[in-house]
Design a protein around this motif. Sequence first.
Motif, PDB file in Angstrom:
ATOM      1  N   ALA A  91       6.913   8.494 -21.571  1.00  9.88           N
ATOM      2  CA  ALA A  91       7.893   7.556 -22.110  1.00  9.88           C
ATOM      3  C   ALA A  91       8.443   6.611 -21.051  1.00  9.88           C
ATOM      4  O   ALA A  91       8.772   5.459 -21.344  1.00  9.88           O
ATOM      5  CB  ALA A  91       9.036   8.327 -22.772  1.00  9.88           C
ATOM      6  N   ASP A  92       8.541   7.095 -19.811  1.00 10.28           N
ATOM      7  CA  ASP A  92       9.139   6.273 -18.755  1.00 10.28           C
ATOM      8  C   ASP A  92       8.104   5.568 -17.883  1.00 10.28           C
ATOM      9  O   ASP A  92       8.461   4.727 -17.061  1.00 10.28           O
ATOM     10  CB  ASP A  92      10.056   7.133 -17.877  1.00 10.28           C
ATOM     11  CG  ASP A  92       9.301   8.245 -17.167  1.00 10.28           C
ATOM     12  OD1 ASP A  92       8.232   8.660 -17.678  1.00 10.28           O
ATOM     13  OD2 ASP A  92       9.766   8.707 -16.102  1.00 10.28           O
ATOM     14  N   ASP A  93       6.836   5.911 -18.041  1.00  6.45           N
ATOM     15  CA  ASP A  93       5.794   5.306 -17.199  1.00  6.45           C
ATOM     16  C   ASP A  93       4.432   5.513 -17.861  1.00  6.45           C
ATOM     17  O   ASP A  93       3.960   6.647 -17.987  1.00  6.45           O
ATOM     18  CB  ASP A  93       5.796   5.947 -15.805  1.00  6.45           C
ATOM     19  CG  ASP A  93       4.968   5.158 -14.794  1.00  6.45           C
ATOM     20  OD1 ASP A  93       3.917   4.604 -15.183  1.00  6.45           O
ATOM     21  OD2 ASP A  93       5.356   5.128 -13.607  1.00  6.45           O
ATOM     22  N   GLU A  94       3.814   4.419 -18.269  1.00  5.19           N
ATOM     23  CA  GLU A  94       2.525   4.495 -18.971  1.00  5.19           C
ATOM     24  C   GLU A  94       1.445   5.184 -18.132  1.00  5.19           C
ATOM     25  O   GLU A  94       0.476   5.734 -18.682  1.00  5.19           O
ATOM     26  CB  GLU A  94       2.052   3.086 -19.354  1.00  5.19           C
ATOM     27  CG  GLU A  94       2.747   2.515 -20.577  1.00  5.19           C
ATOM     28  CD  GLU A  94       2.391   3.275 -21.848  1.00  5.19           C
ATOM     29  OE1 GLU A  94       1.204   3.561 -22.048  1.00  5.19           O
ATOM     30  OE2 GLU A  94       3.308   3.607 -22.618  1.00  5.19           O
ATOM     31  N   ARG A  95       1.590   5.170 -16.818  1.00  6.93           N
ATOM     32  CA  ARG A  95       0.575   5.778 -15.954  1.00  6.93           C
ATOM     33  C   ARG A  95       0.463   7.284 -16.183  1.00  6.93           C
ATOM     34  O   ARG A  95      -0.570   7.896 -15.869  1.00  6.93           O
ATOM     35  CB  ARG A  95       0.890   5.502 -14.484  1.00  6.93           C
ATOM     36  CG  ARG A  95       0.689   4.048 -14.073  1.00  6.93           C
ATOM     37  CD  ARG A  95       1.052   3.838 -12.610  1.00  6.93           C
ATOM     38  NE  ARG A  95       2.488   4.055 -12.379  1.00  6.93           N
ATOM     39  CZ  ARG A  95       3.048   4.035 -11.171  1.00  6.93           C
ATOM     40  NH1 ARG A  95       2.286   3.844 -10.089  1.00  6.93           N
ATOM     41  NH2 ARG A  95       4.346   4.211 -11.028  1.00  6.93           N
ATOM     42  N   LYS A  96       1.499   7.885 -16.740  1.00  8.15           N
ATOM     43  CA  LYS A  96       1.452   9.325 -16.990  1.00  8.15           C
ATOM     44  C   LYS A  96       0.441   9.685 -18.079  1.00  8.15           C
ATOM     45  O   LYS A  96       0.014  10.843 -18.171  1.00  8.15           O
ATOM     46  CB  LYS A  96       2.848   9.842 -17.336  1.00  8.15           C
ATOM     47  CG  LYS A  96       3.808   9.809 -16.147  1.00  8.15           C
ATOM     48  CD  LYS A  96       5.187  10.351 -16.476  1.00  8.15           C
ATOM     49  CE  LYS A  96       6.098  10.264 -15.253  1.00  8.15           C
ATOM     50  NZ  LYS A  96       7.475  10.736 -15.529  1.00  8.15           N
TER      51      LYS A  96
END
Length: 319
Positions: A91-96
């Motif tokens: 939710a806070d970083d698409e890279r996850k």
Amino acid sequence: MDLLSPTPAHGEALYTEELRSHLETWKIHDVVILRGGELLWEWHDKNIDRVGAIYSCTKSILSALIGIAIEQGHMIGIEEPVTDFFPLAAADDERKHAIRIKHLLSMTSGLEWPDFDKPYWKMKRTNDWITFVLSQPMAHAPGEAFAYNSGGSHLLSAILTKATGQSTYAYAEEHLFQKLGFRKPRWNSHDGIYEGGAGLHLTSGDMAKFGQLYLQGGLWNGEQVIPRSWVETSTTIHHKGLAHYEPPIFGEYGYHWWISTEAHNGVVDYCFAKGYGGQYIFIVPSYDLVAAIRKEPEGKSSAMAAKQLLFRHILPFCS
């Protein structure tokens, strides 16, 4: 197969006055050596084997369980995204979204986890360990950099629980512990999830059995307990890890296993599970040897004592 049943004490000659002195100086508690699948020598400072903390050797046990779960179809495989199990993780970083099971296993998730596992202690002071780990910012793209991360190991335990519908302990008991005849293991848990990065307590004899299982390619009493392919891939180098750390207590990294080549250590190719302060399961294929060693935990550098025991006493005796 009971590897620790009474056998001739083939390794009695190993117990020299020099070794006796080193065992005391190095604060070694337990030594169990198997060679050719038989007990070579066993020693305990209290004259009896006990169930005790194996610290991060827990990670290698967890790796075996992940391999079993993949083989049984509970998980798609090492390429499965972590967000399949925790949809809100990115939710806070698409890279996850790019973090895969293999990245947690090889300590290359990209999550910010500095100072050799320092956030682990902060995690343990929170009420929700899973949210703490998943909320860490991304420091690198997944697969790019190694960062020793016991929080990622705890995520694997949570994933295993979600995938199998059993607790990590119950799954381990059914598919590993009972098959090897482990003696009353204990495993710490938090909020219903058994700790993936540490927390398991075993006898040193059972540590040696687990090493022997890997030495035998996952085969035990004619049963393929762990897929041979998983044994091989989990003990294959996937990242340079901490090969340049001094003193050389670590090595390169597989899937929750350390690997040290002769080029790295100057002695022999081997792989190992390592727990805080010098708890080790050494697997040395060229010697057909497994050694489980436990010592007084006194910090990272003191772990060298267990390796000195292997290099200066055990391997020369077996040469």
